[in-house]
Scaffold this motif. Structure first.
Motif, PDB file in Angstrom:
ATOM      1  N   ASN A  89       0.741  -1.242   0.379  1.00 55.03           N
ATOM      2  CA  ASN A  89       0.086  -0.165   0.266  1.00 55.03           C
ATOM      3  C   ASN A  89       0.971   1.148   0.000  1.00 55.03           C
ATOM      4  O   ASN A  89       0.391   2.014  -0.765  1.00 55.03           O
ATOM      5  CB  ASN A  89      -0.960   0.044   1.308  1.00 55.03           C
ATOM      6  N   LEU A  90       2.105   1.500   0.688  1.00 50.10           N
ATOM      7  CA  LEU A  90       2.931   2.392   0.427  1.00 50.10           C
ATOM      8  C   LEU A  90       3.436   2.441  -0.459  1.00 50.10           C
ATOM      9  O   LEU A  90       3.492   4.270  -1.566  1.00 50.10           O
ATOM     10  CB  LEU A  90       4.202   1.860   1.644  1.00 50.10           C
ATOM     11  N   GLU A 122       0.578   4.170  -2.818  1.00 52.21           N
ATOM     12  CA  GLU A 122       0.920   5.505  -2.529  1.00 52.21           C
ATOM     13  C   GLU A 122       2.050   6.495  -3.020  1.00 52.21           C
ATOM     14  O   GLU A 122       1.663   7.421  -3.594  1.00 52.21           O
ATOM     15  CB  GLU A 122       0.237   5.496  -0.817  1.00 52.21           C
ATOM     16  N   ALA A 135       1.479   7.056  -6.081  1.00 55.69           N
ATOM     17  CA  ALA A 135       0.542   7.797  -7.031  1.00 55.69           C
ATOM     18  C   ALA A 135       1.000   9.791  -6.341  1.00 55.69           C
ATOM     19  O   ALA A 135       0.708  10.402  -7.409  1.00 55.69           O
ATOM     20  CB  ALA A 135      -0.683   7.565  -6.224  1.00 55.69           C
ATOM     21  N   MET A 136       1.757   9.001  -5.264  1.00 61.19           N
ATOM     22  CA  MET A 136       1.897  11.380  -4.868  1.00 61.19           C
ATOM     23  C   MET A 136       3.361  11.292  -6.352  1.00 61.19           C
ATOM     24  O   MET A 136       2.745  12.586  -6.482  1.00 61.19           O
ATOM     25  CB  MET A 136       2.472  10.144  -3.521  1.00 61.19           C
ATOM     26  N   ARG A 191       1.133  12.552  -8.561  1.00 61.81           N
ATOM     27  CA  ARG A 191       0.138  13.220  -8.378  1.00 61.81           C
ATOM     28  C   ARG A 191       0.893  14.673  -8.352  1.00 61.81           C
ATOM     29  O   ARG A 191       0.945  15.426  -9.148  1.00 61.81           O
ATOM     30  CB  ARG A 191      -0.311  13.381  -7.389  1.00 61.81           C
ATOM     31  N   LYS A 215      -5.498  19.325   1.940  1.00 60.34           N
ATOM     32  CA  LYS A 215      -6.311  18.180   0.977  1.00 60.34           C
ATOM     33  C   LYS A 215      -7.602  18.325   1.442  1.00 60.34           C
ATOM     34  O   LYS A 215      -8.445  18.422   0.480  1.00 60.34           O
ATOM     35  CB  LYS A 215      -5.563  16.724   1.711  1.00 60.34           C
TER      36      LYS A 215
END
Length: 455
Positions: free
Chosen positions: A203-204, A207, A210-211, A214, A248
């Motif tokens: 998951n990290l 993320e 994705a970060m 983004r 956020k």
């Protein structure tokens, strides 16, 4: 005069039709009589031949009857003899059957007795053999008994030691199984923790990717540059995370940028104004409709109460004319506050009676009460024609006269058509229409005007 003229013309047409039908039937009957006469003349020779044949057949029948009587007597004699022999045969047969059953019963008893004798002999031999064996073993029984007691004590001691060893091993096995269970539980917990750490690591990674994407797309920032840069002094990781989460949330509250927001707002505003105008129109229409309904209810209530008052007065008047002036009756609203929704109780108490409800009245009293209600409604708005179908059926002679008198009173303003089988009612009418069946399946109406007879 016009009515009498129409009645006379109708009766004249009916008489002409009846005369024509009678003439036609007369001609048909004459033709049938002529045909029957011709057939009779033609059948006379055949009738004579048939009479001769009948006489011959009668003589032959007499001869056959005499022969039949002789045969019948012979048959009777032979039948009596046969019946006597048959009775004797059945008596002998019953005796033989009784003897056979008795013989079978005695043979079965003999077999049972022989079997019991054999069984008793065998049991006697077994008892004798057991007595001999017990006599031979009586001298050695004490020594063998002491030896068997010693063997029993040794076996019980060995069994007790084996049971103790067995219980000790069972305790050790239970402890070992508990240790194995604990080790398996620890192993399962370790595997669960390992799987959770693997999932968290994946998951990290997701993320982080994705970060990274983004930052690259929305802010044009490379995550490697951020990692290579220095952390500003005076700020720690916790404060940065709080600020990040706050920003956020603000961005999430703002949502995506919608270039059509102004047009959508204008459209929704117009729709809102249209709905508000429709709402105002509906409210005005509702108020107007409620006012109209209230006005209709008031008018209906006023007309109903005036009509109810007149009907009540007429009911009391007609009821007392059908019964007596001392009788009491009334029409009462169960809910006077809501007359349009209220039920109406009919109260009728003839003299000398105190019924709790109208159902306790007799059949004739119920009929007269219903007639009084009908005429009270009739007086409110008279009709040109009124039809009664056997209304006078449950009435006695006295009440029928009262019924006929009130019909005669109201016949000045209306015409009454009454279906009745009562002679008094029929005698009190002006015109009688009877239905008769001259021929099978053909009905005819016959009118009698009693006013002509009175004149």
């Amino acid at each position: 005069l016009n009515t009498e003229l129409i009645t006379i013309k109708t009766r004249q047409e009916q008489y002409q039709t009846f005369i024509e039908n009678s003439l036609n039937r007369k001609e048909d009957i004459a033709r049938k009589i002529a045909g029957i006469g011709e057939e009779t003349l033609a059948l006379q020779p055949q009738l004579a031949e048939l009479k001769i044949q009948k006489q011959e057949q009668g003589e032959l029948l007499v001869e056959k009857q005499a022969e039949f009587a002789e045969l019948n007597e012979l048959l009777t004699v032979r039948s009596n003899a046969y019946n006597q022999e048959n009775i004797r045969f059945h008596q002998q047969q019953n005796k033989v059957s009784g003897l056979v059953k008795d013989l079978e019963y005695r043979e079965s008893q003999q077999d049972n007795l022989e079997a019991r004798i054999k069984q008793n002999n065998s049991e006697l031999e077994k008892v004798k053999a057991a007595i001999q064996e017990n006599l031979q073993q009586a001298g050695h029984s004490d020594d063998d008994l002491l030896e068997m007691y010693a063997q029993k004590e040794a076996l019980e001691k060995a069994t007790h030691e084996a049971e103790q060893e067995h219980y000790a091993w069972r305790v050790k096995i239970a402890e070992t199984e508990n240790e194995i269970t604990n080790l398996r539980r620890k192993k399962d917990n370790a595997e669960v923790i390992e799987n959770e750490l693997k999932d968290e690591r994946n998951n990290l990674k997701i993320e982080l990717n994705a970060m990274k994407e983004r930052l690259s797309v929305e802010f044009n920032v490379d995550i490697q540059d951020l990692l290579a840069g220095e952390i500003p002094e005076g700020e720690d990781e916790t404060e940065l995370r709080d600020k990040t989460e706050k920003l956020k949330r603000q961005l999430d509250d703002f949502g995506a940028i919608n270039p059509m927001a102004v047009e959508a707002y204008n459209e929704m505003n117009e729709r809102h104004e249209f709905i508000q105008s429709q709402k105002r129109d509906l409210a005005e229409a509702k108020a107007s409709l409620l006012a109209t309904i209230q006005e209709i209810d008031d008018t209906a209530k006023e007309k109903f109460m005036s009509a109810f008052t007149l009907v009540r007065e007429n009911f009391i008047k007609v009821f007392r004319s059908l019964f007596n002036e001392e009788d009491s009756c009334d029409l009462v609203l169960t809910d006077p506050q809501k007359p349009l929704e209220s039920d109406i109780d009919i109260i009728a108490r003839p003299k000398g009676k105190r019924p709790l409800s109208i159902n306790q009245l007799s059949g004739g009293e119920k009929t007269l009460t219903a007639t009084a209600i009908l005429f009270s409604l009739y007086l409110l708005k008279p009709a040109p024609f009124c039809i009664f179908d056997e209304v006078d059926a449950p009435l006695d002679d006295t009440n029928i006269d009262k019924f006929n008198n009130i019909i005669r009173t109201f016949s000045k303003d209306s015409q009454f058509i009454i279906v009745s089988h009562n002679k008094r009612t029929i005698a009190s009418t002006d015109v009688i229409y009877g239905v008769t069946m001259v021929e099978q399946g053909i009905s005819r109406v016959v009118a009698v005007d009693l006013r002509e007879l009175a004149d």
